[in-house]
Scaffold this motif. Sequence first.
Motif, PDB file in Angstrom:
ATOM      1  N   LYS A   1       0.835  -1.211   0.000  1.00  0.00           N
ATOM      2  CA  LYS A   1       0.000   0.000   0.000  1.00  0.00           C
ATOM      3  C   LYS A   1       0.866   1.256   0.000  1.00  0.00           C
ATOM      4  N   ALA A   2       1.967   1.222   0.718  1.00  0.00           N
ATOM      5  CA  ALA A   2       2.877   2.369   0.731  1.00  0.00           C
ATOM      6  C   ALA A   2       3.488   2.591  -0.653  1.00  0.00           C
ATOM      7  N   PHE A   3       3.858   1.508  -1.302  1.00  0.00           N
ATOM      8  CA  PHE A   3       4.390   1.538  -2.662  1.00  0.00           C
ATOM      9  C   PHE A   3       3.371   2.189  -3.606  1.00  0.00           C
ATOM     10  N   GLN A   4       2.106   1.804  -3.461  1.00  0.00           N
ATOM     11  CA  GLN A   4       1.035   2.367  -4.292  1.00  0.00           C
ATOM     12  C   GLN A   4       0.814   3.852  -3.990  1.00  0.00           C
TER      13      GLN A   4
ATOM     14  N   GLY B   1     -12.853  -5.916  -8.114  1.00  0.00           N
ATOM     15  CA  GLY B   1     -12.197  -4.948  -7.248  1.00  0.00           C
ATOM     16  C   GLY B   1     -10.785  -4.600  -7.678  1.00  0.00           C
ATOM     17  N   ASP B   2     -10.151  -5.483  -8.480  1.00  0.00           N
ATOM     18  CA  ASP B   2      -8.763  -5.244  -8.890  1.00  0.00           C
ATOM     19  C   ASP B   2      -8.629  -3.945  -9.686  1.00  0.00           C
ATOM     20  N   LEU B   3      -9.504  -3.764 -10.678  1.00  0.00           N
ATOM     21  CA  LEU B   3      -9.384  -2.588 -11.530  1.00  0.00           C
ATOM     22  C   LEU B   3      -9.801  -1.303 -10.831  1.00  0.00           C
ATOM     23  N   THR B   4     -10.676  -1.406  -9.864  1.00  0.00           N
ATOM     24  CA  THR B   4     -11.030  -0.216  -9.075  1.00  0.00           C
ATOM     25  C   THR B   4      -9.783   0.346  -8.401  1.00  0.00           C
ATOM     26  N   ARG B   5      -9.009  -0.522  -7.802  1.00  0.00           N
ATOM     27  CA  ARG B   5      -7.774  -0.101  -7.116  1.00  0.00           C
ATOM     28  C   ARG B   5      -6.778   0.490  -8.112  1.00  0.00           C
ATOM     29  N   LEU B   6      -6.577  -0.185  -9.249  1.00  0.00           N
ATOM     30  CA  LEU B   6      -5.608   0.287 -10.239  1.00  0.00           C
ATOM     31  C   LEU B   6      -6.040   1.608 -10.860  1.00  0.00           C
ATOM     32  N   SER B   7      -7.328   1.751 -11.120  1.00  0.00           N
ATOM     33  CA  SER B   7      -7.835   2.981 -11.738  1.00  0.00           C
ATOM     34  C   SER B   7      -7.672   4.171 -10.803  1.00  0.00           C
ATOM     35  N   HIS B   8      -7.844   3.947  -9.511  1.00  0.00           N
ATOM     36  CA  HIS B   8      -7.651   5.037  -8.540  1.00  0.00           C
ATOM     37  C   HIS B   8      -6.173   5.429  -8.414  1.00  0.00           C
ATOM     38  N   ILE B   9      -5.275   4.457  -8.593  1.00  0.00           N
ATOM     39  CA  ILE B   9      -3.846   4.784  -8.570  1.00  0.00           C
ATOM     40  C   ILE B   9      -3.465   5.558  -9.834  1.00  0.00           C
ATOM     41  N   GLY B  10      -3.990   5.124 -10.974  1.00  0.00           N
ATOM     42  CA  GLY B  10      -3.609   5.716 -12.250  1.00  0.00           C
ATOM     43  C   GLY B  10      -4.339   6.993 -12.613  1.00  0.00           C
ATOM     44  N   LYS B  11      -5.588   7.153 -12.152  1.00  0.00           N
ATOM     45  CA  LYS B  11      -6.408   8.331 -12.446  1.00  0.00           C
ATOM     46  C   LYS B  11      -6.362   8.696 -13.948  1.00  0.00           C
ATOM     47  N   PRO B  12      -6.883   7.802 -14.814  1.00  0.00           N
ATOM     48  CA  PRO B  12      -6.764   8.045 -16.251  1.00  0.00           C
ATOM     49  C   PRO B  12      -7.585   9.231 -16.764  1.00  0.00           C
TER      50      PRO B  12
ATOM     51  N   THR C   1       3.518   0.714 -19.871  1.00  0.00           N
ATOM     52  CA  THR C   1       3.726  -0.492 -19.085  1.00  0.00           C
ATOM     53  C   THR C   1       4.715  -1.393 -19.808  1.00  0.00           C
ATOM     54  N   GLN C   2       5.750  -1.826 -19.105  1.00  0.00           N
ATOM     55  CA  GLN C   2       6.741  -2.722 -19.692  1.00  0.00           C
ATOM     56  C   GLN C   2       6.299  -4.171 -19.486  1.00  0.00           C
ATOM     57  N   GLY C   3       6.348  -4.960 -20.555  1.00  0.00           N
ATOM     58  CA  GLY C   3       5.946  -6.363 -20.455  1.00  0.00           C
ATOM     59  C   GLY C   3       4.511  -6.483 -19.977  1.00  0.00           C
ATOM     60  N   ASN C   4       4.310  -7.281 -18.953  1.00  0.00           N
ATOM     61  CA  ASN C   4       2.960  -7.483 -18.416  1.00  0.00           C
ATOM     62  C   ASN C   4       2.852  -6.958 -16.983  1.00  0.00           C
ATOM     63  N   TYR C   5       3.538  -5.865 -16.685  1.00  0.00           N
ATOM     64  CA  TYR C   5       3.491  -5.265 -15.348  1.00  0.00           C
ATOM     65  C   TYR C   5       2.179  -4.500 -15.178  1.00  0.00           C
ATOM     66  N   ASN C   6       1.085  -5.259 -15.038  1.00  0.00           N
ATOM     67  CA  ASN C   6      -0.233  -4.617 -15.088  1.00  0.00           C
ATOM     68  C   ASN C   6      -1.106  -4.874 -13.871  1.00  0.00           C
ATOM     69  N   ASN C   7      -0.489  -5.344 -12.765  1.00  0.00           N
ATOM     70  CA  ASN C   7      -1.296  -5.644 -11.572  1.00  0.00           C
ATOM     71  C   ASN C   7      -1.001  -4.652 -10.446  1.00  0.00           C
ATOM     72  N   ASP C   8      -1.385  -5.021  -9.216  1.00  0.00           N
ATOM     73  CA  ASP C   8      -1.275  -4.060  -8.105  1.00  0.00           C
ATOM     74  C   ASP C   8       0.172  -3.750  -7.729  1.00  0.00           C
ATOM     75  N   LEU C   9       1.121  -4.548  -8.199  1.00  0.00           N
ATOM     76  CA  LEU C   9       2.547  -4.226  -8.049  1.00  0.00           C
ATOM     77  C   LEU C   9       3.115  -3.637  -9.340  1.00  0.00           C
ATOM     78  N   GLY C  10       2.765  -4.245 -10.462  1.00  0.00           N
ATOM     79  CA  GLY C  10       3.315  -3.831 -11.744  1.00  0.00           C
ATOM     80  C   GLY C  10       2.905  -2.435 -12.155  1.00  0.00           C
ATOM     81  N   LEU C  11       1.653  -2.061 -11.881  1.00  0.00           N
ATOM     82  CA  LEU C  11       1.194  -0.729 -12.287  1.00  0.00           C
ATOM     83  C   LEU C  11       1.892   0.381 -11.506  1.00  0.00           C
TER      84      LEU C  11
END
Length: 447
Positions: free
Chosen positions: A85-88, A165-176, A131-141
């Motif tokens: 969570k701190a990383f995010q 719930g996965d994409l909700t978290r990623l979308s809030h980190i990325g704020k597209p 995104t490099q390779g498949n770094y598309n999850n809660d660590l990769g993003l």
Amino acid sequence: MSLTIKEIAEVLGTGQKSEQTITNIEFDSRKITDGGLFVPLKGRRDGHEFISQAKENGAVATLWSKNLSEAPKDLFVFPVADTIKAFQQLASFYRQKVAPKVVAITGSNGKTTTKDMTEAVLAQKYQTYKTQGNYNNDLGLPYTILHMPETTEVLILEMGMDHAGDLTRLSHIGKPDAAAITLIGEAHIENLGSRQGIAQGKMEITAGLKKEGILFIPADEPLLRPLTRPLEQKVVTFGLTEGMVQAQVLNVSKNSTEFIIGKQKFLIPVIGSYNVKNALVAYSFGRYFGLDDQEIAMGLKNFQLTKDRTQWSKAYNGADILSDVYNANPTAMGLVLDSFAELPLTGRKILVLADMLELGKESKQMHIQMAQHIDNRFAEVYLFGSEMKNLYLALKDNYKQVYYFNKDHKQELIEAVKKDIKPQDSVLLKGSNGMGLSEVISALQEE
């Protein structure tokens, strides 16, 4: 990247005041370089155990979720309850600091190819990072965000999901600022229950989408339309025969596909009408960010595909290999089978198909359904894995040249295919990454 110790402390609510700069952030201690921040994760081994190695490689700071009495004394230590969570949190802060426009892409199939196309298009006008390779999850993003250069003007984020719930978290980190859903297939249906559940999961990409933003969706997916009605943001549909943005396929060859949008011709260096749909997303992003058709055409013509997505190579004897072995679901497999069948090639067309994983209780029927895409345009069909036995049983009475190998007989599969293929043949390999077809490809390439 550059963040100061003081900035990181302010984000995480710790007290350090140093203006020393952090130049890299890694959760793999082997990748840390001078001036780095180490992020220990708890996996099969606790990342805190690797703090000495991180320090040797140049770490000057670390996140820390264990007892502070065990923390290193000669590093800046940021005590946190949860290092992920701190990383995010740090990723969200760094995104705000660099302030690029953000593009988010998800889908059951095609998201990596669409990301690659989109980056190539937008790079005609902007400083881009993807995104490099498949770094598309809660660590990769968050890793992607924290590794973008400070000069980045447009950040292209691929967003993957396994559960609701996965994409909700990623979308809030990325704020597209702009987002797209490429396709609703059956990937992860085991976790999400149905295609309806998958559609709802993919729509979570709008959770952090800016109110003045835009969403691109396939026009031929009825499951998405009702889910877009409550959105404040603009929704644009795309497709080959319907939608607000349309393309017409003109010509498909082994190495490229030509199509037209309006009066402008485009060429992409990959096969298949399904890839034209991916190109329509990249085109739509391009237009949204102010590129003209000629700039978009140049980007699409020269885009570089991530490895193992419909990638051509050569077998040991000169036969052509078409590799599409990174992932597989019934929609994706059906699309690539149809495209391969229609290609104007000189020799025989041979199939090597492996299990599609994570399909849950519908797996048997979904494998059997692949028979609808297999006919006498394919000279030989090799099936590998316990689930592919269902397809073998569905095909064997109508096709003599169908062969089955269980998952313990990969070497026998390799030997059979290697013995069979002739220099003028073309071989398509498709299956889930977990089935290890990349090993088969490597073996076919070796003398």
